[in-house]
Motif scaffolding. Structure first.
Motif, PDB file in Angstrom:
ATOM      1  N   SER A   1       0.539  -8.636   1.470  1.00 30.95           N
ATOM      2  CA  SER A   1       0.945  -7.514   2.319  1.00 30.95           C
ATOM      3  C   SER A   1       2.154  -7.913   3.156  1.00 30.95           C
ATOM      4  CB  SER A   1      -0.207  -7.068   3.211  1.00 30.95           C
ATOM      5  OG  SER A   1      -0.492  -8.046   4.164  1.00 30.95           O
TER       6      SER A   1
ATOM      7  N   SER B   1      -0.990   1.906  -1.102  1.00 32.53           N
ATOM      8  CA  SER B   1       0.100   2.157  -0.162  1.00 32.53           C
ATOM      9  C   SER B   1       0.162   3.648   0.174  1.00 32.53           C
ATOM     10  CB  SER B   1       1.430   1.719  -0.790  1.00 32.53           C
ATOM     11  OG  SER B   1       2.526   2.159  -0.015  1.00 32.53           O
TER      12      SER B   1
ATOM     13  N   GLU C   1       2.940   4.955   1.084  1.00 31.01           N
ATOM     14  CA  GLU C   1       4.350   5.294   0.891  1.00 31.01           C
ATOM     15  C   GLU C   1       4.513   6.422  -0.127  1.00 31.01           C
ATOM     16  OE1 GLU C   1       8.390   3.079  -0.670  1.00 31.01           O
ATOM     17  OE2 GLU C   1       6.782   1.869   0.198  1.00 31.01           O
TER      18      GLU C   1
ATOM     19  N   GLY D   1       0.303   0.024  -5.657  1.00 28.61           N
ATOM     20  CA  GLY D   1       1.432  -0.275  -4.786  1.00 28.61           C
ATOM     21  C   GLY D   1       2.636  -0.811  -5.540  1.00 28.61           C
TER      22      GLY D   1
END
Length: 156
Positions: A78, A119, A121, A143
């Protein structure tokens, strides 16, 4: 000395995951990928290189194979943006409209609640480079980053 190919071709890309069933399901839904085979027994060499490997499933999307594999023990790096890794995989599309459709599909699957994403995102906006190439980036459920690109005629 034997002759070797001047242009090697990609056979597969290996993708490590902590939840193989989730990853297989996402790749099937997002890319319309097909599962071709699964292994749950591995050679000593594989076990040495990938300690804790549990299962591996190959999925095909058109002419690209992905080997999705689950391990019982691994560390997620991470925030380790400087770690040596594959940064992203770029896949070429045929039109701007396809780019819009793929980007929208990512949101539909995320909002379905059927998948667990590593994630939060979201996909980037579609951007246009100076040479006219359009692209956007997105992450799979693990991710890992993908890029979709489209090159208008005459820009490649």
């Amino acid at each position: 000395m034997p002759t070797i190919s001047e242009k090697p071709t990609v056979h597969h890309v290996a993708v490590q995951t902590s939840d193989l069933d989730n990853a297989i399901h996402w790749y099937r839904e997002f890319f319309n990928a097909t599962s071709t085979w699964t292994l749950d027994r591995f050679s000593e060499l594989t076990q040495e290189r990938l300690p804790g490997i549990i299962r591996l499933t190959e999925v095909e999307l058109h002419n690209l194979r992905l080997h999705l594999f689950e391990r019982s023990v691994f560390t997620l790096a991470s925030g380790a943006t400087d770690a040596i890794q594959f940064q992203h995989i770029c896949l070429i599309l045929d039109s701007h409209e396809e780019m819009v459709t793929w980007r929208e599909k990512w949101f539909v699957l995320r909002d379905s609640g059927k998948f667990h994403f590593a994630s939060d995102e979201e996909p980037t906006e579609i951007v246009v480079d100076d040479d006219g190439m359009e692209s956007f980036y997105f992450r799979d459920v693990n991710g890992l980053e993908f890029e979709f690109s489209w090159f208008p005629k005459g820009t490649v």
